[in-house]
Scaffold this motif. Structure first.
Motif, PDB file in Angstrom:
ATOM      1  N   ILE A 137       0.832  -1.203   0.000  1.00  0.00           N
ATOM      2  CA  ILE A 137       0.000   0.000   0.000  1.00  0.00           C
ATOM      3  C   ILE A 137       0.867   1.254   0.000  1.00  0.00           C
ATOM      4  O   ILE A 137       0.628   2.212  -0.758  1.00  0.00           O
ATOM      5  CB  ILE A 137      -0.944  -0.005   1.213  1.00  0.00           C
ATOM      6  N   ALA A 138       1.905   1.245   0.840  1.00  0.00           N
ATOM      7  CA  ALA A 138       2.757   2.429   0.970  1.00  0.00           C
ATOM      8  C   ALA A 138       3.487   2.754  -0.325  1.00  0.00           C
ATOM      9  O   ALA A 138       3.601   3.915  -0.716  1.00  0.00           O
ATOM     10  CB  ALA A 138       3.760   2.219   2.107  1.00  0.00           C
ATOM     11  N   LEU A 139       4.000   1.728  -1.015  1.00  0.00           N
ATOM     12  CA  LEU A 139       4.742   1.979  -2.246  1.00  0.00           C
ATOM     13  C   LEU A 139       3.849   2.499  -3.365  1.00  0.00           C
ATOM     14  O   LEU A 139       4.282   3.317  -4.184  1.00  0.00           O
ATOM     15  CB  LEU A 139       5.461   0.707  -2.698  1.00  0.00           C
ATOM     16  N   VAL A 140       2.615   2.030  -3.416  1.00  0.00           N
ATOM     17  CA  VAL A 140       1.682   2.543  -4.421  1.00  0.00           C
ATOM     18  C   VAL A 140       1.454   4.039  -4.194  1.00  0.00           C
ATOM     19  O   VAL A 140       1.526   4.856  -5.132  1.00  0.00           O
ATOM     20  CB  VAL A 140       0.348   1.781  -4.375  1.00  0.00           C
ATOM     21  N   VAL A 141       1.195   4.415  -2.955  1.00  0.00           N
ATOM     22  CA  VAL A 141       0.956   5.828  -2.637  1.00  0.00           C
ATOM     23  C   VAL A 141       2.223   6.646  -2.844  1.00  0.00           C
ATOM     24  O   VAL A 141       2.191   7.746  -3.420  1.00  0.00           O
ATOM     25  CB  VAL A 141       0.437   5.976  -1.193  1.00  0.00           C
ATOM     26  N   LEU A 142       3.367   6.110  -2.380  1.00  0.00           N
ATOM     27  CA  LEU A 142       4.629   6.825  -2.537  1.00  0.00           C
ATOM     28  C   LEU A 142       4.976   7.000  -4.008  1.00  0.00           C
ATOM     29  O   LEU A 142       5.441   8.061  -4.437  1.00  0.00           O
ATOM     30  CB  LEU A 142       5.742   6.067  -1.809  1.00  0.00           C
ATOM     31  N   GLY A 143       4.744   5.956  -4.794  1.00  0.00           N
ATOM     32  CA  GLY A 143       5.011   6.047  -6.220  1.00  0.00           C
ATOM     33  C   GLY A 143       4.139   7.091  -6.892  1.00  0.00           C
ATOM     34  O   GLY A 143       4.614   7.884  -7.714  1.00  0.00           O
ATOM     35  N   MET A 144       2.863   7.134  -6.545  1.00  0.00           N
ATOM     36  CA  MET A 144       1.958   8.135  -7.113  1.00  0.00           C
ATOM     37  C   MET A 144       2.408   9.540  -6.729  1.00  0.00           C
ATOM     38  O   MET A 144       2.298  10.482  -7.530  1.00  0.00           O
ATOM     39  CB  MET A 144       0.534   7.880  -6.633  1.00  0.00           C
ATOM     40  N   SER A 145       2.934   9.691  -5.514  1.00  0.00           N
ATOM     41  CA  SER A 145       3.406  10.999  -5.076  1.00  0.00           C
ATOM     42  C   SER A 145       4.620  11.454  -5.883  1.00  0.00           C
ATOM     43  O   SER A 145       4.724  12.628  -6.261  1.00  0.00           O
ATOM     44  CB  SER A 145       3.759  10.957  -3.583  1.00  0.00           C
ATOM     45  N   TYR A 146       5.525  10.521  -6.161  1.00  0.00           N
ATOM     46  CA  TYR A 146       6.717  10.886  -6.943  1.00  0.00           C
ATOM     47  C   TYR A 146       6.392  11.123  -8.409  1.00  0.00           C
ATOM     48  O   TYR A 146       7.137  11.823  -9.108  1.00  0.00           O
ATOM     49  CB  TYR A 146       7.796   9.821  -6.793  1.00  0.00           C
ATOM     50  N   LEU A 147       5.299  10.571  -8.891  1.00  0.00           N
ATOM     51  CA  LEU A 147       4.885  10.852 -10.265  1.00  0.00           C
ATOM     52  C   LEU A 147       4.536  12.324 -10.449  1.00  0.00           C
ATOM     53  O   LEU A 147       4.564  12.841 -11.582  1.00  0.00           O
ATOM     54  CB  LEU A 147       3.682   9.983 -10.641  1.00  0.00           C
ATOM     55  N   ARG A 148       4.209  13.015  -9.373  1.00  0.00           N
ATOM     56  CA  ARG A 148       3.847  14.425  -9.436  1.00  0.00           C
ATOM     57  C   ARG A 148       5.056  15.344  -9.367  1.00  0.00           C
ATOM     58  O   ARG A 148       4.905  16.573  -9.381  1.00  0.00           O
ATOM     59  CB  ARG A 148       2.883  14.760  -8.297  1.00  0.00           C
ATOM     60  N   THR A 149       6.241  14.782  -9.246  1.00  0.00           N
ATOM     61  CA  THR A 149       7.462  15.577  -9.185  1.00  0.00           C
ATOM     62  C   THR A 149       8.120  15.622 -10.559  1.00  0.00           C
ATOM     63  O   THR A 149       7.622  15.038 -11.526  1.00  0.00           O
ATOM     64  CB  THR A 149       8.442  14.972  -8.164  1.00  0.00           C
ATOM     65  N   ASP A 150       9.278  16.287 -10.635  1.00  0.00           N
ATOM     66  CA  ASP A 150       9.981  16.354 -11.914  1.00  0.00           C
ATOM     67  C   ASP A 150      10.895  15.152 -12.135  1.00  0.00           C
ATOM     68  O   ASP A 150      11.689  15.142 -13.078  1.00  0.00           O
ATOM     69  CB  ASP A 150      10.774  17.663 -12.032  1.00  0.00           C
ATOM     70  N   ARG A 151      10.788  14.143 -11.276  1.00  0.00           N
ATOM     71  CA  ARG A 151      11.512  12.888 -11.481  1.00  0.00           C
ATOM     72  C   ARG A 151      10.520  11.728 -11.389  1.00  0.00           C
ATOM     73  O   ARG A 151      10.550  10.923 -10.454  1.00  0.00           O
ATOM     74  CB  ARG A 151      12.621  12.709 -10.449  1.00  0.00           C
ATOM     75  N   PRO A 152       9.636  11.622 -12.353  1.00  0.00           N
ATOM     76  CA  PRO A 152       8.601  10.584 -12.288  1.00  0.00           C
ATOM     77  C   PRO A 152       9.148   9.171 -12.365  1.00  0.00           C
ATOM     78  O   PRO A 152       8.438   8.228 -12.024  1.00  0.00           O
ATOM     79  CB  PRO A 152       7.720  10.907 -13.504  1.00  0.00           C
ATOM     80  N   GLN A 153      10.413   9.028 -12.808  1.00  0.00           N
ATOM     81  CA  GLN A 153      10.978   7.678 -12.868  1.00  0.00           C
ATOM     82  C   GLN A 153      11.022   7.024 -11.491  1.00  0.00           C
ATOM     83  O   GLN A 153      10.896   5.801 -11.376  1.00  0.00           O
ATOM     84  CB  GLN A 153      12.389   7.694 -13.486  1.00  0.00           C
ATOM     85  N   LEU A 154      11.167   7.824 -10.448  1.00  0.00           N
ATOM     86  CA  LEU A 154      11.108   7.274  -9.090  1.00  0.00           C
ATOM     87  C   LEU A 154       9.714   6.728  -8.799  1.00  0.00           C
ATOM     88  O   LEU A 154       9.563   5.685  -8.157  1.00  0.00           O
ATOM     89  CB  LEU A 154      11.489   8.343  -8.067  1.00  0.00           C
ATOM     90  N   GLY A 155       8.701   7.439  -9.246  1.00  0.00           N
ATOM     91  CA  GLY A 155       7.326   6.976  -9.045  1.00  0.00           C
ATOM     92  C   GLY A 155       7.041   5.697  -9.796  1.00  0.00           C
ATOM     93  O   GLY A 155       6.422   4.770  -9.261  1.00  0.00           O
ATOM     94  N   TYR A 156       7.528   5.618 -11.045  1.00  0.00           N
ATOM     95  CA  TYR A 156       7.326   4.399 -11.820  1.00  0.00           C
ATOM     96  C   TYR A 156       8.056   3.217 -11.180  1.00  0.00           C
ATOM     97  O   TYR A 156       7.551   2.084 -11.174  1.00  0.00           O
ATOM     98  CB  TYR A 156       7.821   4.594 -13.249  1.00  0.00           C
TER      99      TYR A 156
END
Length: 212
Positions: A137-156
């Motif tokens: 659960i945490a990684l899904v939310v954390l990944g979605m949060s990083y998708l909103r930054t200028d480094r979306p590769q972390l979110g993916y």
């Protein structure tokens, strides 16, 4: 956290992923024979000795390295992250912390005849299940949060591993399921570690849609 420490944790994360992959190599690949009886004292340096002593240690170090890598990521970006990114990171660390405790129990413990060993293994399985649920659960939310930054590769990387891992396990043969599961984890951790090493400064705040 100083940039030097962030870079070190990036390297530790990448090593953790590598150790996890090595620890999951199928026994037949390094010469473990199919035995009808249990060998109590395999010779030092033999494939069976490596299987029982070296690889469990690498698994423990691998999980610890991944925990430290995510710790470095959360700590690096804490000052610029919104609430959602902060606390999903904390939740991921709690889940990984559970796996840090669980992995030695499962790697070195057995469901033997002794009551203590069986109880320890059962506690490890229960704690591991809860930890994996929290991490998922945490990684899904954390990944979605990083998708909103200028480094979306972390979110993916963080969110994608939750999707790719069960698919890989489903497709892989049973004898290679553990090894297959380790690969997407190692790739995701490598992406995180690479980012920590080459960009140790805090990641700028995401867009206006990132929760404050």
């Amino acid at each position: 956290m100083e940039r030097r420490h962030t870079r070190i944790l990036g390297l530790v994360a990448m090593l953790g992923g590598l150790f996890l992959v090595i620890s999951a190599v199928p026994p037949g690949w390094y010469g473990i024979p199919d035995l009808d009886s249990y060998v109590f004292d395999p010779g030092v340096g033999t494939p069976l000795w490596i299987h029982r002593n070296v690889l469990p240690s690498l698994a423990v170090l691998g999980v610890l390295g991944i925990f430290l890598g995510i710790l470095g990521l959360v700590n690096r970006d804490w000052s610029t992250a919104g609430r959602l990114r902060r606390w999903s990171g904390v939740a991921a660390l709690i889940g990984l912390g559970g796996l840090v405790v669980t992995t030695p129990l499962l790697a070195f413990g057995t469901f033997g005849a002794a009551g203590t060993s069986s109880l320890t293994a059962l506690v490890g399985v229960a704690l591991g299940f809860v930890s994996v649920l929290i991490i998922t659960i945490a990684l899904v939310v954390l990944g979605m949060s990083y998708l909103r930054t200028d480094r979306p590769q972390l979110g993916y990387a963080l969110g994608g591993v939750v999707v790719v891992l069960p698919l890989v396990v489903y497709v892989a043969p049973d004898s290679m399921a553990t090894f297959a599961a380790s690969l997407p984890v190692a790739i995701a951790v490598a992406i995180v570690g690479h980012d920590l090493y080459h960009r140790p400064e805090p990641l700028p705040r995401g867009g206006s849609n990132e929760t404050e």
